[in-house]
Design an enzyme around this catalytic site. Structure first.
Site, PDB file in Angstrom:
ATOM      1  N   ARG A  60       2.145  -5.233   5.961  1.00 27.24           N
ATOM      2  CA  ARG A  60       1.248  -4.042   5.516  1.00 27.24           C
ATOM      3  C   ARG A  60       2.610  -2.232   5.396  1.00 27.24           C
ATOM      4  O   ARG A  60       2.804  -1.975   6.541  1.00 27.24           O
ATOM      5  CB  ARG A  60       0.097  -3.943   6.202  1.00 27.24           C
ATOM      6  CG  ARG A  60      -0.294  -2.162   5.201  1.00 27.24           C
ATOM      7  CD  ARG A  60      -2.137  -2.593   5.609  1.00 27.24           C
ATOM      8  NE  ARG A  60      -2.787  -1.293   4.701  1.00 27.24           N
ATOM      9  CZ  ARG A  60      -3.982  -1.620   3.910  1.00 27.24           C
ATOM     10  NH1 ARG A  60      -5.135  -2.318   4.784  1.00 27.24           N
ATOM     11  NH2 ARG A  60      -4.641  -0.788   3.335  1.00 27.24           N
ATOM     12  N   ASP A  81       0.587  -1.261  -0.242  1.00 31.51           N
ATOM     13  CA  ASP A  81      -0.183  -0.134  -0.093  1.00 31.51           C
ATOM     14  C   ASP A  81       1.261   1.139   0.047  1.00 31.51           C
ATOM     15  O   ASP A  81       1.811   1.470   0.012  1.00 31.51           O
ATOM     16  CB  ASP A  81      -0.528   0.166   0.870  1.00 31.51           C
ATOM     17  CG  ASP A  81      -2.283   0.859   0.688  1.00 31.51           C
ATOM     18  OD1 ASP A  81      -2.681   1.436  -0.033  1.00 31.51           O
ATOM     19  OD2 ASP A  81      -2.870   1.359   2.354  1.00 31.51           O
ATOM     20  N   LEU A 118      10.002 -20.774  -4.794  1.00 32.36           N
ATOM     21  CA  LEU A 118       9.457 -20.161  -4.242  1.00 32.36           C
ATOM     22  C   LEU A 118       8.496 -20.298  -4.747  1.00 32.36           C
ATOM     23  O   LEU A 118       7.542 -20.425  -6.139  1.00 32.36           O
ATOM     24  CB  LEU A 118       9.556 -18.393  -4.488  1.00 32.36           C
ATOM     25  CG  LEU A 118       8.706 -17.802  -3.869  1.00 32.36           C
ATOM     26  CD1 LEU A 118       9.070 -17.354  -2.113  1.00 32.36           C
ATOM     27  CD2 LEU A 118       9.585 -16.132  -4.502  1.00 32.36           C
ATOM     28  N   TRP A 159     -12.301  -1.569  -8.066  1.00 28.13           N
ATOM     29  CA  TRP A 159     -12.498  -1.363  -9.388  1.00 28.13           C
ATOM     30  C   TRP A 159     -13.207  -0.415  -8.950  1.00 28.13           C
ATOM     31  O   TRP A 159     -14.053   0.072  -9.577  1.00 28.13           O
ATOM     32  CB  TRP A 159     -13.211  -2.547  -9.228  1.00 28.13           C
ATOM     33  CG  TRP A 159     -13.686  -3.875  -9.591  1.00 28.13           C
ATOM     34  CD1 TRP A 159     -13.171  -4.887  -8.467  1.00 28.13           C
ATOM     35  CD2 TRP A 159     -12.368  -4.506 -11.163  1.00 28.13           C
ATOM     36  NE1 TRP A 159     -12.980  -5.792  -9.862  1.00 28.13           N
ATOM     37  CE2 TRP A 159     -12.449  -5.895 -10.469  1.00 28.13           C
ATOM     38  CE3 TRP A 159     -12.602  -3.787 -12.136  1.00 28.13           C
ATOM     39  CZ2 TRP A 159     -11.838  -6.423 -11.769  1.00 28.13           C
ATOM     40  CZ3 TRP A 159     -11.282  -4.639 -12.883  1.00 28.13           C
ATOM     41  CH2 TRP A 159     -11.484  -5.442 -13.012  1.00 28.13           C
ATOM     42  N   GLY A 186      -0.189   5.761  -4.686  1.00 32.81           N
ATOM     43  CA  GLY A 186      -0.747   6.870  -5.106  1.00 32.81           C
ATOM     44  C   GLY A 186      -0.193   7.760  -4.092  1.00 32.81           C
ATOM     45  O   GLY A 186       0.232   9.089  -4.551  1.00 32.81           O
ATOM     46  N   HIS A 242       2.467   3.714  -9.100  1.00 30.27           N
ATOM     47  CA  HIS A 242       1.724   1.894  -9.196  1.00 30.27           C
ATOM     48  C   HIS A 242       3.103   1.304 -10.089  1.00 30.27           C
ATOM     49  O   HIS A 242       4.059   0.287  -9.661  1.00 30.27           O
ATOM     50  CB  HIS A 242       0.366   2.090 -10.400  1.00 30.27           C
ATOM     51  CG  HIS A 242      -0.153   2.088  -8.965  1.00 30.27           C
ATOM     52  ND1 HIS A 242      -0.801   1.737  -8.134  1.00 30.27           N
ATOM     53  CD2 HIS A 242      -1.702   2.905  -9.650  1.00 30.27           C
ATOM     54  CE1 HIS A 242      -2.104   2.175  -7.542  1.00 30.27           C
ATOM     55  NE2 HIS A 242      -2.005   3.392  -9.008  1.00 30.27           N
ATOM     56  N   TRP A 272       2.567   8.262  -2.193  1.00 33.15           N
ATOM     57  CA  TRP A 272       4.152   8.061  -3.042  1.00 33.15           C
ATOM     58  C   TRP A 272       4.425   8.969  -4.256  1.00 33.15           C
ATOM     59  O   TRP A 272       5.097  10.231  -3.759  1.00 33.15           O
ATOM     60  CB  TRP A 272       4.781   6.686  -3.642  1.00 33.15           C
ATOM     61  CG  TRP A 272       6.506   7.042  -3.382  1.00 33.15           C
ATOM     62  CD1 TRP A 272       7.680   6.821  -2.594  1.00 33.15           C
ATOM     63  CD2 TRP A 272       6.851   7.334  -4.768  1.00 33.15           C
ATOM     64  NE1 TRP A 272       8.750   7.030  -3.490  1.00 33.15           N
ATOM     65  CE2 TRP A 272       8.167   7.068  -4.901  1.00 33.15           C
ATOM     66  CE3 TRP A 272       6.673   6.852  -6.723  1.00 33.15           C
ATOM     67  CZ2 TRP A 272       9.607   7.396  -5.508  1.00 33.15           C
ATOM     68  CZ3 TRP A 272       6.968   7.138  -7.480  1.00 33.15           C
ATOM     69  CH2 TRP A 272       8.960   7.192  -7.136  1.00 33.15           C
TER      70      TRP A 272
HETATM   71  C1  IPE Z   1      -5.492  -2.588   0.177  1.00 33.15           C
HETATM   72  O1  IPE Z   1      -4.902  -1.667  -0.106  1.00 33.15           O
HETATM   73  C2  IPE Z   1      -5.359  -3.467  -1.107  1.00 33.15           C
HETATM   74  C3  IPE Z   1      -4.108  -4.123  -2.664  1.00 33.15           C
HETATM   75  C4  IPE Z   1      -2.928  -3.595  -2.112  1.00 33.15           C
HETATM   76  C5  IPE Z   1      -4.203  -3.742  -3.327  1.00 33.15           C
HETATM   77  P1  IPE Z   1      -6.365  -0.002  -0.511  1.00 33.15           P
HETATM   78  O2  IPE Z   1      -5.118   0.899  -0.525  1.00 33.15           O
HETATM   79  O3  IPE Z   1      -6.991  -0.988  -1.125  1.00 33.15           O
HETATM   80  O4  IPE Z   1      -6.345  -0.387   1.020  1.00 33.15           O
HETATM   81  P2  IPE Z   1      -7.790   0.674   2.039  1.00 33.15           P
HETATM   82  O5  IPE Z   1      -8.912   1.717   1.106  1.00 33.15           O
HETATM   83  O6  IPE Z   1      -6.183   2.037   2.703  1.00 33.15           O
HETATM   84  O7  IPE Z   1      -8.151   0.186   2.868  1.00 33.15           O
HETATM   85  C1  IPE Z   2      -1.542   0.229  -3.085  1.00 29.31           C
HETATM   86  O1  IPE Z   2      -1.306   2.043  -3.279  1.00 29.31           O
HETATM   87  C2  IPE Z   2      -1.500  -0.761  -4.848  1.00 29.31           C
HETATM   88  C3  IPE Z   2      -3.239  -0.360  -4.613  1.00 29.31           C
HETATM   89  C4  IPE Z   2      -4.120  -0.887  -4.259  1.00 29.31           C
HETATM   90  C5  IPE Z   2      -3.272  -1.002  -6.152  1.00 29.31           C
HETATM   91  P1  IPE Z   2      -2.404   2.554  -3.352  1.00 29.31           P
HETATM   92  O2  IPE Z   2      -3.055   3.262  -4.444  1.00 29.31           O
HETATM   93  O3  IPE Z   2      -3.790   2.002  -2.271  1.00 29.31           O
HETATM   94  O4  IPE Z   2      -2.153   3.734  -2.633  1.00 29.31           O
HETATM   95  P2  IPE Z   2      -2.421   4.736  -1.318  1.00 29.31           P
HETATM   96  O5  IPE Z   2      -3.063   4.035  -0.351  1.00 29.31           O
HETATM   97  O6  IPE Z   2      -3.255   5.778  -2.121  1.00 29.31           O
HETATM   98  O7  IPE Z   2      -1.007   6.144  -0.847  1.00 29.31           O
HETATM   99 MG    MG Z   3      -3.866   2.423  -0.147  1.00 30.84          MG
END
Ligand code: IPE
Ligand code: IPE
Ligand code: MG
Length: 260
Positions: free
Chosen positions: A208, A40, A151, A89, A43, A57, A45
């Site tokens: 996480r 996580d 792995l 989604w 975005g 990403h 970053w």
């Molecule tokens: C969890 O991250 C899902 C993935 C890493 C693929 P999210 O960014 O979607 O989770 P929330 O919205 O912070 O709970």
């Molecule tokens: C995790 O990063 C990637 C996915 C959930 C696909 P995010 O896109 O959730 O990044 P933040 O949480 O908005 O910073």
């Molecule tokens: Mg996120």
């Protein structure tokens, strides 16, 4: 009786060690069989740098590559990476399609190295809803690596823990309706075997990144007794040394599973 934590983190200041020293240290103790990661913070970053989320990403894919190598080097048996949730989604359509295309390209371009490292890729999640070209690319890598014995890399893609449980309950209900099983005969083992992860041990350690203190619908049944390790580091900045520190920390913990 007081339990004294042992393992590398009890004796060493892990923050001071470099990547290779950490790897050596961690490898001199029993390593967890299965590590799962909620990747996580991509975005945030990118946003911190004034860049579009897509840039985060892309950098996140590079981080995933680093961590797969590191997991292999440290000798994990199973690594599960949360790449796309059923809730993702709900993001803007442009971000969703960008993520789908990026993940497919990343997985396909990884095939030679996965073969070289004897890594087997498997997907957990629902295939429906995934665009056909993306699914074809993923299937190619899943099939291509099917006989690899090193792995076992699981990508949680279009994955939701509640969907997984629903699918399991429906499968068991069908067996009951068919007269194969009575409701009272259903055990934990039946549920475990009806999950996407049926032949995989539960994660020993769940990591996480980006500091959120939540599970976000990941492996809900499987993490009942998993050790948690949450770091403020954003996923694009997560590297091999971070994985080794998490494993070293895990190695110093006492797991009681409800006992004393
Ligand atoms: C969890 O991250 C899902 C993935 C890493 C693929 P999210 O960014 O979607 O989770 P929330 O919205 O912070 O709970
Ligand atoms: C995790 O990063 C990637 C996915 C959930 C696909 P995010 O896109 O959730 O990044 P933040 O949480 O908005 O910073
Ligand atoms: Mg996120």
């Amino acid at each position: 009786m007081a339990v004294t934590p042992s393992g590398p983190s009890a004796r060493t200041d892990l923050a001071k060690l470099g990547e290779l020293e950490l790897l050596e240290l961690v490898r001199s103790h029993p390593v967890p069989a299965h590590v799962a990661i909620i990747m996580d913070g991509n975005g945030r970053w990118a946003t911190q740098r004034g860049w579009p989320r897509a840039a985060g990403h892309k950098e996140g894919v590079t981080a995933a590559r680093r961590v797969i190598r590191a997991a292999d080097d440290v000798g994990l048996r199973y690594l599960t990476l949360y790449a796309f949730s059923t809730e993702n989604w709900s993001r803007p359509a442009q971000e969703v399609s960008m993520l789908m295309a990026l993940l497919e390209r990343a997985i396909v371009s990884e095939l030679p190295e996965l073969m070289e490292r004897n890594v087997r890729l498997r997907i957990i999640g629902r295939a429906d809803g995934v665009p056909a070209p993306v699914q074809r690319g993923i299937d190619r890598v899943v099939n291509g690596t099917a006989n690899n014995t090193g792995l076992q890399l699981f990508m949680a893609f279009n994955y939701g823990g509640r969907d997984e449980l629903l699918d399991a309950f429906r499968a068991l209900a069908r067996r009951v309706a068919a007269g194969e099983l009575t409701p009272d005969e259903i055990t934990e083992a039946h549920v475990t075997r009806a999950l996407y992860t049926k032949d995989v041990p539960d994660p020993d350690l769940l990591i996480r990144t980006s500091g959120e203190m939540r599970v976000s619908n990941f492996l809900l049944w499987q993490i009942a007794y998993t050790e948690l390790w949450i770091t403020p580091t954003l996923w694009p900045e997560f590297g091999a040394a971070d994985l080794y520190r998490a494993v070293a920390d895990f190695q110093g913990r006492v797991r009681r599973f409800g006992g004393v």
